[in-house]
Design an enzyme around this catalytic site. Sequence first.
Site, PDB file in Angstrom:
ATOM      1  N   GLY A 180       0.681  -1.406   0.036  1.00  9.33           N
ATOM      2  CA  GLY A 180      -0.103   0.081   0.049  1.00  9.33           C
ATOM      3  C   GLY A 180       0.721   1.292  -0.064  1.00  9.33           C
ATOM      4  O   GLY A 180       1.826   1.358   0.840  1.00  9.33           O
ATOM      5  N   ALA A 183      -0.671   7.563   2.279  1.00 10.08           N
ATOM      6  CA  ALA A 183       0.138   8.308   3.068  1.00 10.08           C
ATOM      7  C   ALA A 183       1.058   7.445   4.055  1.00 10.08           C
ATOM      8  O   ALA A 183       2.014   7.618   4.340  1.00 10.08           O
ATOM      9  CB  ALA A 183      -0.622   9.391   3.852  1.00 10.08           C
ATOM     10  N   HIS A 444      10.903  37.536   0.747  1.00  6.94           N
ATOM     11  CA  HIS A 444      11.974  37.013  -0.065  1.00  6.94           C
ATOM     12  C   HIS A 444      12.911  36.905   1.103  1.00  6.94           C
ATOM     13  O   HIS A 444      13.174  37.996   1.611  1.00  6.94           O
ATOM     14  CB  HIS A 444      12.414  37.685  -1.164  1.00  6.94           C
ATOM     15  CG  HIS A 444      13.623  37.528  -1.826  1.00  6.94           C
ATOM     16  ND1 HIS A 444      13.893  36.285  -2.687  1.00  6.94           N
ATOM     17  CD2 HIS A 444      15.027  37.513  -1.816  1.00  6.94           C
ATOM     18  CE1 HIS A 444      15.076  36.035  -3.395  1.00  6.94           C
ATOM     19  NE2 HIS A 444      15.742  37.186  -2.497  1.00  6.94           N
TER      20      HIS A 444
END
Length: 465
Positions: A180, A183, A444
């Site tokens: 599987g 998540a 920034h």
Amino acid sequence: MASATYDMIVIGAGPGGYVAAIRGAQLGLKVAIVEREHMGGICLNWGCIPTKAMLRSSEVFHLMHRAKEFGLKAEGIGYDLNAVVKRSRGVAKQLNSGVGHLLKKNKVTALMGEATLTGKGKVSVRTEKGTEELTAKNIVLATGARARELPGLEADGDLVWTYKHALMPSRMPKKLLVIGSGAIGIEFASFYNTLGADTTVVEVMDRILPVEDAEISAFAKKSFTKQGMKIMEKSMVKQLDRGKGTVTAHIETGGKVEKMEFDTVISAVGIVGNTEGLGLDALGIKVEKTHVVTDPYCRTGVEGVYAIGDLAGAPWLAHKASHEGVMVAELIAGKNTVHPVDPDSIAGCTYCHPQVASVGLTEAQAKDKGHEIKVGRFPFIGNGKAIALGEPEGMVKTVFDAKTGELLGAHMVGAEVTELIQGYVVGRQLETTEEDLMETVFPHPTLSEMMHESVLDAFDRVIHI
């Protein structure tokens, strides 16, 4: 107990139940909560939180190996698996006691025991001391879910593990099979692979992380393969032959069966709702595929009974459960402005390396729903902060409605994207358009600038690529 009559009884103290109880108490309701195992439920004790603690250890371990890149020296790098697990359990314990404290602070009566609905507004709780009979006009079912076990692939705690065994490993796997690639599977694969296990992931669907955007899945697969993981898609584990210290897995791909040997198997093939023993049938509460059927307001169709979180269906996410808990408490308290939780507005986060996060529609879903779309992309390699962090691998992808400029979905893979996704979640909640996002000034240097650039790219205005 002074009184056994309440305004609201919550069954299950996971992230849905305990939040519902606290919100109910804040609104002046008299609330009781019943939990059979751990305050905080699976999420705090055996899920979201302890896995993140373990993944943090593997992330630091990974960075230690890269020390030279950063002008640093780290010699004799190693790990102590028991100490990694001990830290993880300590984190879970700290939060578990925190939940108990919050319930007490909000004057919620907490009972440890097994609850059964014995009639309309009646709950019987089997505790260590005996049986308590409680009554309330409103009952909230928040009993969660457990790992699905496939016939023949059941966990034994020795060779075949569920998430619980994987969180408290008796040994370090050398050759690991993860069944599987949702998540849970991918997070454990990422953790053990980083610590040196030879890891194979088997996924029945045509790609790993099947709920994610196809482009993000492909990017993640490339990263995992580069890290030495073996990924088998469109494949199925047909049987496991258990021997002494080894498991032979029969893996079918495209009609051909291959036999492969492992010393450990982790099964992560979905979940089933905890509906047993609650007395749902007798009350006429409808259950489909192990989950309680509800309307958008989490009402079960039986007056005064609600179901929230994993018990009530997808997406199986703690934050969805908590929001449903708040919504139900507000409904019970008679608040007028109560909104149902929209599954499309709930972000999904996977804490593998690199991280994966998304909200809203994938590109394919947007097309299927008939949207004419504009798609923007921005790579981590074009971002100053990502390069300074030494994390130049990743991408941000945004999907817009071409006509209205509505942000339909956002999908990311790379460093810290589980924190970044919230910017788009807030944007969608405020019904943002591409114009709003383009006019927003992003600081920034930050990773968040890539979110801006991805929007600009969708409308042919990107600057840094």
